[in-house]
Structure formats: C-alpha cells, structure tokens
Design a protein around this motif. Structure first.
Motif, PDB file in Angstrom:
ATOM      1  N   THR A 127       2.895   5.191   0.867  1.00  0.00           N
ATOM      2  CA  THR A 127       3.093   3.776   1.188  1.00  0.00           C
ATOM      3  C   THR A 127       3.701   3.604   2.580  1.00  0.00           C
ATOM      4  O   THR A 127       3.244   2.779   3.367  1.00  0.00           O
ATOM      5  N   ARG A 173      -4.144   7.683  -1.382  1.00  0.00           N
ATOM      6  CA  ARG A 173      -3.930   6.625  -2.386  1.00  0.00           C
ATOM      7  C   ARG A 173      -4.716   6.911  -3.661  1.00  0.00           C
ATOM      8  O   ARG A 173      -4.220   6.703  -4.765  1.00  0.00           O
ATOM      9  N   TYR A 198       6.416   1.104  -5.563  1.00  0.00           N
ATOM     10  CA  TYR A 198       5.815   1.097  -4.234  1.00  0.00           C
ATOM     11  C   TYR A 198       4.364   0.633  -4.248  1.00  0.00           C
ATOM     12  O   TYR A 198       3.901  -0.004  -3.321  1.00  0.00           O
ATOM     13  N   THR A 199       3.632   0.974  -5.321  1.00  0.00           N
ATOM     14  CA  THR A 199       2.196   0.694  -5.359  1.00  0.00           C
ATOM     15  C   THR A 199       1.838  -0.531  -6.170  1.00  0.00           C
ATOM     16  O   THR A 199       0.717  -1.024  -6.080  1.00  0.00           O
TER      17      THR A 199
END
Length: 127
Positions: free
Chosen positions: A78, A93, A121-122
């Motif tokens: 990220t 990713r 974070y995702t």
C-alpha cells in the motif's frame, strides 16, 4: 613434534574465504523498485508457507505468523504502490489478495470483513 601450529604466510590465498566483492553488488546500484519487490516476494513466500500452502504444508502451518507477514506485506504494498507504479504494484496486490483469501479459508473462525490481516490497509477482501 612441536606444540605450535604451522603458520601460513599472510599473502597466501585462503580457499575458505569467499570473494564477497565478486559475489555481491553495491546496494547503491540496486533500484528501489527491485528492493521493494524482493522484500514483498519474501514476505509472500513466508506467508504462504505459514498458511500451509507449501509442500508438507501442515507441518509448517502457523496462522499467527502468517497474519503478521500478511499485515507487513499489505503495509509495504500500500505504501509503495504509488512509488513503484502499477506495472510492479498490480502483481503484488494480486498476490496479497490471494494470501488474504487463503488466510480467511484456513482460519477456523474467520475474521469479520475488514478485520483480516492487512485489511486495514486494503479494505475488506472478498473472493
């Protein structure tokens, strides 16, 4: 016989000492994108092993360790995505998402959506 061990001259080549200069390159010459992707691949590989995805997987399965590695990978991917560009970030990713889904599948009690490793974070990961 003598108690002393034989002395080698200082200029004698020592076959046991590797030539590190010939084996390594200066870290200053390594592009940042290469360092970042190498670290990411190591995190992915270690997480996969700890998820039990390697040969003899059950013997190495440790979800607590896998959680930590996936969390670190998510932070790295990220934070570095804008710096390394989408050409390099996209496969990282994809690998991260695969590990997050594998973690969810391997967990006896799955985390709530958005609470799994790296999901802060995702965002929530869905199959």
């Amino acid at each position: 016989m003598s108690d002393q061990t034989p002395q080698q001259p200082d200029d004698a080549p020592n076959a046991a000492t590797p030539d590190f200069d010939a084996m390594t390159r200066d870290i200053a010459e390594v592009p940042a994108v290469e360092v970042i992707t190498t670290v990411a691949v190591h995190l992915m590989s270690s997480a996969a092993v700890n998820l039990g995805l390697a040969e003899e997987g059950a013997a190495h399965k440790d979800l607590d360790e896998a959680r930590k590695l996936i969390q670190a990978l998510a932070g790295l991917v990220t934070a570095s995505a804008t710096e390394i560009g989408s050409y390099h970030a996209a496969p990282l990713r994809d690998g991260l998402k695969s590990l997050q889904l594998a973690f969810r599948e391997a967990s006896v009690v799955p985390d709530e959506p958005g609470q799994g490793p790296g999901e802060k974070y995702t965002g929530p990961v869905h199959g």
